[in-house]
Design a protein around this motif. Structure first.
Motif, PDB file in Angstrom:
ATOM      1  N   ASP A  90       0.832  -1.202   0.000  1.00 31.24           N
ATOM      2  CA  ASP A  90       0.000   0.000   0.000  1.00 31.24           C
ATOM      3  C   ASP A  90       0.865   1.248   0.000  1.00 31.24           C
ATOM      4  O   ASP A  90       0.543   2.239  -0.657  1.00 31.24           O
ATOM      5  CB  ASP A  90      -0.919   0.006   1.220  1.00 31.24           C
ATOM      6  CG  ASP A  90      -1.906  -1.137   1.185  1.00 31.24           C
ATOM      7  OD1 ASP A  90      -2.846  -1.062   0.374  1.00 31.24           O
ATOM      8  OD2 ASP A  90      -1.720  -2.101   1.941  1.00 31.24           O
ATOM      9  N   ASP A 105       0.122   3.350 -11.395  1.00 31.05           N
ATOM     10  CA  ASP A 105       0.047   2.506 -10.204  1.00 31.05           C
ATOM     11  C   ASP A 105      -0.156   3.293  -8.914  1.00 31.05           C
ATOM     12  O   ASP A 105      -0.492   2.701  -7.874  1.00 31.05           O
ATOM     13  CB  ASP A 105       1.342   1.686 -10.054  1.00 31.05           C
ATOM     14  CG  ASP A 105       1.535   0.681 -11.168  1.00 31.05           C
ATOM     15  OD1 ASP A 105       0.515   0.210 -11.724  1.00 31.05           O
ATOM     16  OD2 ASP A 105       2.697   0.370 -11.493  1.00 31.05           O
ATOM     17  N   TYR A 107      -1.462   6.605  -6.359  1.00 27.13           N
ATOM     18  CA  TYR A 107      -2.399   7.687  -6.092  1.00 27.13           C
ATOM     19  C   TYR A 107      -1.648   9.020  -6.178  1.00 27.13           C
ATOM     20  O   TYR A 107      -0.546   9.137  -5.639  1.00 27.13           O
ATOM     21  CB  TYR A 107      -2.959   7.594  -4.677  1.00 27.13           C
ATOM     22  CG  TYR A 107      -3.929   6.477  -4.417  1.00 27.13           C
ATOM     23  CD1 TYR A 107      -5.236   6.547  -4.883  1.00 27.13           C
ATOM     24  CD2 TYR A 107      -3.550   5.373  -3.655  1.00 27.13           C
ATOM     25  CE1 TYR A 107      -6.145   5.524  -4.616  1.00 27.13           C
ATOM     26  CE2 TYR A 107      -4.449   4.354  -3.381  1.00 27.13           C
ATOM     27  CZ  TYR A 107      -5.744   4.435  -3.866  1.00 27.13           C
ATOM     28  OH  TYR A 107      -6.636   3.424  -3.589  1.00 27.13           O
ATOM     29  N   GLU A 111      -5.335  12.851  -3.943  1.00 19.02           N
ATOM     30  CA  GLU A 111      -6.342  11.837  -3.623  1.00 19.02           C
ATOM     31  C   GLU A 111      -6.065  11.134  -2.303  1.00 19.02           C
ATOM     32  O   GLU A 111      -6.841  10.274  -1.880  1.00 19.02           O
ATOM     33  CB  GLU A 111      -6.424  10.805  -4.749  1.00 19.02           C
ATOM     34  CG  GLU A 111      -6.952  11.369  -6.055  1.00 19.02           C
ATOM     35  CD  GLU A 111      -7.070  10.321  -7.141  1.00 19.02           C
ATOM     36  OE1 GLU A 111      -7.032   9.112  -6.826  1.00 19.02           O
ATOM     37  OE2 GLU A 111      -7.171  10.713  -8.321  1.00 19.02           O
ATOM     38  N   LYS A 307      -2.205   2.085  -5.664  1.00 17.20           N
ATOM     39  CA  LYS A 307      -3.648   1.971  -5.842  1.00 17.20           C
ATOM     40  C   LYS A 307      -4.180   0.538  -5.718  1.00 17.20           C
ATOM     41  O   LYS A 307      -5.373   0.338  -5.494  1.00 17.20           O
ATOM     42  CB  LYS A 307      -4.045   2.477  -7.231  1.00 17.20           C
ATOM     43  CG  LYS A 307      -3.941   3.974  -7.444  1.00 17.20           C
ATOM     44  CD  LYS A 307      -4.406   4.286  -8.859  1.00 17.20           C
ATOM     45  CE  LYS A 307      -4.442   5.765  -9.143  1.00 17.20           C
ATOM     46  NZ  LYS A 307      -4.894   6.024 -10.541  1.00 17.20           N
ATOM     47  N   GLN A 308      -3.335  -0.453  -5.897  1.00 12.20           N
ATOM     48  CA  GLN A 308      -3.797  -1.813  -6.162  1.00 12.20           C
ATOM     49  C   GLN A 308      -4.846  -2.306  -5.168  1.00 12.20           C
ATOM     50  O   GLN A 308      -5.845  -2.924  -5.556  1.00 12.20           O
ATOM     51  CB  GLN A 308      -2.608  -2.778  -6.161  1.00 12.20           C
ATOM     52  CG  GLN A 308      -3.021  -4.218  -6.456  1.00 12.20           C
ATOM     53  CD  GLN A 308      -1.840  -5.168  -6.464  1.00 12.20           C
ATOM     54  OE1 GLN A 308      -0.873  -4.951  -7.153  1.00 12.20           O
ATOM     55  NE2 GLN A 308      -1.938  -6.223  -5.675  1.00 12.20           N
ATOM     56  N   ASN A 309      -4.656  -2.043  -3.888  1.00 10.48           N
ATOM     57  CA  ASN A 309      -5.557  -2.592  -2.873  1.00 10.48           C
ATOM     58  C   ASN A 309      -6.724  -1.673  -2.525  1.00 10.48           C
ATOM     59  O   ASN A 309      -7.556  -2.011  -1.680  1.00 10.48           O
ATOM     60  CB  ASN A 309      -4.762  -2.921  -1.607  1.00 10.48           C
ATOM     61  CG  ASN A 309      -3.656  -3.918  -1.876  1.00 10.48           C
ATOM     62  OD1 ASN A 309      -3.864  -4.912  -2.573  1.00 10.48           O
ATOM     63  ND2 ASN A 309      -2.467  -3.660  -1.359  1.00 10.48           N
ATOM     64  N   GLY A 310      -6.766  -0.495  -3.176  1.00  4.03           N
ATOM     65  CA  GLY A 310      -7.897   0.390  -2.980  1.00  4.03           C
ATOM     66  C   GLY A 310      -7.991   1.041  -1.613  1.00  4.03           C
ATOM     67  O   GLY A 310      -9.083   1.399  -1.161  1.00  4.03           O
ATOM     68  N   HIS A 311      -6.847   1.225  -0.958  1.00  3.99           N
ATOM     69  CA  HIS A 311      -6.845   1.759   0.406  1.00  3.99           C
ATOM     70  C   HIS A 311      -6.431   3.227   0.453  1.00  3.99           C
ATOM     71  O   HIS A 311      -5.768   3.669   1.390  1.00  3.99           O
ATOM     72  CB  HIS A 311      -5.899   0.937   1.286  1.00  3.99           C
ATOM     73  CG  HIS A 311      -6.348  -0.469   1.501  1.00  3.99           C
ATOM     74  ND1 HIS A 311      -5.469  -1.508   1.789  1.00  3.99           N
ATOM     75  CD2 HIS A 311      -7.590  -1.031   1.457  1.00  3.99           C
ATOM     76  CE1 HIS A 311      -6.142  -2.630   1.919  1.00  3.99           C
ATOM     77  NE2 HIS A 311      -7.436  -2.374   1.725  1.00  3.99           N
ATOM     78  N   GLY A 312      -6.827   3.994  -0.541  1.00  7.03           N
ATOM     79  CA  GLY A 312      -6.380   5.378  -0.613  1.00  7.03           C
ATOM     80  C   GLY A 312      -6.707   6.193   0.615  1.00  7.03           C
ATOM     81  O   GLY A 312      -5.885   6.984   1.096  1.00  7.03           O
ATOM     82  N   LYS A 313      -7.922   6.035   1.135  1.00  7.54           N
ATOM     83  CA  LYS A 313      -8.332   6.809   2.311  1.00  7.54           C
ATOM     84  C   LYS A 313      -7.461   6.475   3.513  1.00  7.54           C
ATOM     85  O   LYS A 313      -6.985   7.365   4.236  1.00  7.54           O
ATOM     86  CB  LYS A 313      -9.799   6.531   2.632  1.00  7.54           C
ATOM     87  CG  LYS A 313     -10.320   7.280   3.848  1.00  7.54           C
ATOM     88  CD  LYS A 313     -11.787   6.952   4.104  1.00  7.54           C
ATOM     89  CE  LYS A 313     -12.287   7.650   5.374  1.00  7.54           C
ATOM     90  NZ  LYS A 313     -13.720   7.321   5.646  1.00  7.54           N
ATOM     91  N   GLU A 314      -7.233   5.177   3.740  1.00  9.10           N
ATOM     92  CA  GLU A 314      -6.441   4.755   4.892  1.00  9.10           C
ATOM     93  C   GLU A 314      -4.969   5.135   4.721  1.00  9.10           C
ATOM     94  O   GLU A 314      -4.303   5.531   5.689  1.00  9.10           O
ATOM     95  CB  GLU A 314      -6.581   3.241   5.098  1.00  9.10           C
ATOM     96  CG  GLU A 314      -7.967   2.794   5.513  1.00  9.10           C
ATOM     97  CD  GLU A 314      -8.945   2.646   4.351  1.00  9.10           C
ATOM     98  OE1 GLU A 314     -10.128   2.365   4.600  1.00  9.10           O
ATOM     99  OE2 GLU A 314      -8.518   2.812   3.177  1.00  9.10           O
TER     100      GLU A 314
END
Length: 416
Positions: A90, A105, A107, A111, A307-314
């Motif tokens: 991440d 790949d 963010y 974002e 980006k792969q795991n979609g945990h941008g917020k965390e």
């Protein structure tokens, strides 16, 4: 932090061993891979990351941070292998980001980060972290370079700190007459000659790129700089017993701490290591053809969110926490490096205990970094390491050597 570690770092990436994880549990686990700036277990960066992860998890019970640390020699390659295998971390704290940004790949900072975090980076560093105008490589730690000289050797030779290239040459001649082994240590060997090269280019009003980011490696200014090095330093036997193209930075730094070097380009950790060995260190901006160089060379390592795991917020929540002043300063303090944010830099500047770093700190806002945002830079850097030493050999031709490197740059750019 010893010379060996800094030689590994401040390219900037350095030595990590082992792995660990913060405690706690939650709905999301962030995988963080980082590079170590220590020499072993005693000063490994592992403790910093474990403490940071634990403190973050305490304030964010829904997020767990799994920290893996790796040797600087391996970390960039291992992250690349993870990404290729579809197992991207991440967060990565490594030496390069541009390839991942170009591949989509990463963010962008906009974002992930709070506005206050993104706007707090020093502009010269955040500019170097951009691809196509967006910030992808978040500066993590930084350093600048100054000309170091051995005050004891200078006093014995009856000379003053140099301000111009002519001063460097005349001071080096006086040091040579006094039996100094390396009047001016010029490490253009393959270890990190891309840094030494940039410092000298800047001192001659040149650089790797122009104001709009186009490579200008074989510009007239750069050619003249290397002609001067060839004729007025190397050609006069003022660079010591090891040919510059064979001299690596680590060996030059070690010789400085032994009192065998009159002058060389150095960074903060070398200052501390030399003084521990009883060397009284003087520091000035790298002299130029007509006076002190106005802009210093800066170096940085990078943090990035995948980006792969979609945990941008965390990821953003963790990075906002990591870039709080106390955390930025804790890492900088541990390894004699410079903070990358405006607020932490101001705090360091106001703190008397950091007085030895103030000259480096003041040089950072106007420093020039490698063209990190170019995916071609890795190939160009390798070409510099391979070829630049031959430019200053007695029978070398700086114009041809710089032209060869420029051709590599053109080819690398056109291949994208």
């Amino acid at each position: 932090m010893g010379v060996t570690a800094v030689v590994a770092a401040l390219g900037l990436t350095a030595t990590l061993s082992g792995c660990g994880a913060g405690g706690g549990s939650g709905d999301v686990t962030l995988k963080l891979v980082a590079a170590d700036y220590g020499t072993g277990a005693e000063d490994s960066s592992q403790k910093y990351w474990d403490d940071l992860a634990a403190a973050f998890e305490k304030k964010n019970p829904g997020i767990r941070v799994d920290v893996t640390v790796r040797s600087w020699k391996d970390v960039d390659r291992e992250v690349a292998e993870m990404v290729k295998a579809g197992e991207a971390p991440d967060i990565a704290q490594i030496g390069a980001y541009a390839d991942y940004a170009e591949a989509g790949d990463l963010y962008p900072a906009s974002e992930m980060l709070a506005i206050r975090t993104e706007s707090n980076f020093l502009p010269s560093l955040s500019d170097a972290g951009k691809v196509r105008g967006s910030l992808y490589g978040l500066p993590f730690v930084a350093s600048t370079r100054l000309l170091f000289y051995n005050k004891g050797l200078f006093d014995a030779a009856g000379i003053d700190a140099p301000q111009t290239w002519d001063d460097i040459s005349s001071d080096a001649e006086a040091l040579k007459k006094n039996g100094v082994t390396y009047p001016f240590a010029l490490p253009l060997g393959p270890e990190e000659s891309q840094a030494e090269t940039l410092m000298w280019m800047l001192s001659g009003n040149g650089g790797y790129t122009d104001d709009v980011g186009t490579y200008v490696i074989d510009s007239a200014a750069n050619v003249e700089t290397f002609k001067w090095l060839q004729s007025d330093l190397v050609g006069k036997g003022l660079t010591g017993p090891v040919a510059p193209g064979k001299l690596d930075r680590a060996k030059a730094f070690e010789a400085f701490t032994r009192g065998e070097v009159g002058m060389l380009n150095g960074h903060p950790t070398l200052m501390e290591d030399a003084e521990k060995k009883g060397i009284e260190v003087g520091m000035v901006p790298l002299p130029g053809a007509d006076g002190p160089t106005e802009g210093s060379m800066g170096v940085a390592d990078w943090m990035m969110g995948f980006k792969q795991n979609g945990h941008g917020k965390e990821i953003g929540r963790f990075l906002d926490f990591a870039y709080q002043d106390e955390n930025v300063l804790a890492f900088a303090d541990a390894y004699d490096l410079l903070p990358v944010t405006g607020s932490a830099s101001a705090e360091m500047e106001a703190d008397a205990k950091h007085k030895p770093l103030h000259d480096f700190l003041s040089a950072l806002p106007n420093s020039q970094l490698y063209p990190f945002g170019k995916t071609s830079w890795a190939q160009v850097s390798e070409a510099v390491k391979e070829k630049i030493g031959s430019a200053v050999e007695p029978n070398g031709n700086p114009e041809i050597v710089l032209g060869d490197i420029a051709a590599v740059a053109r080819d690398a750019e056109s291949a994208q």
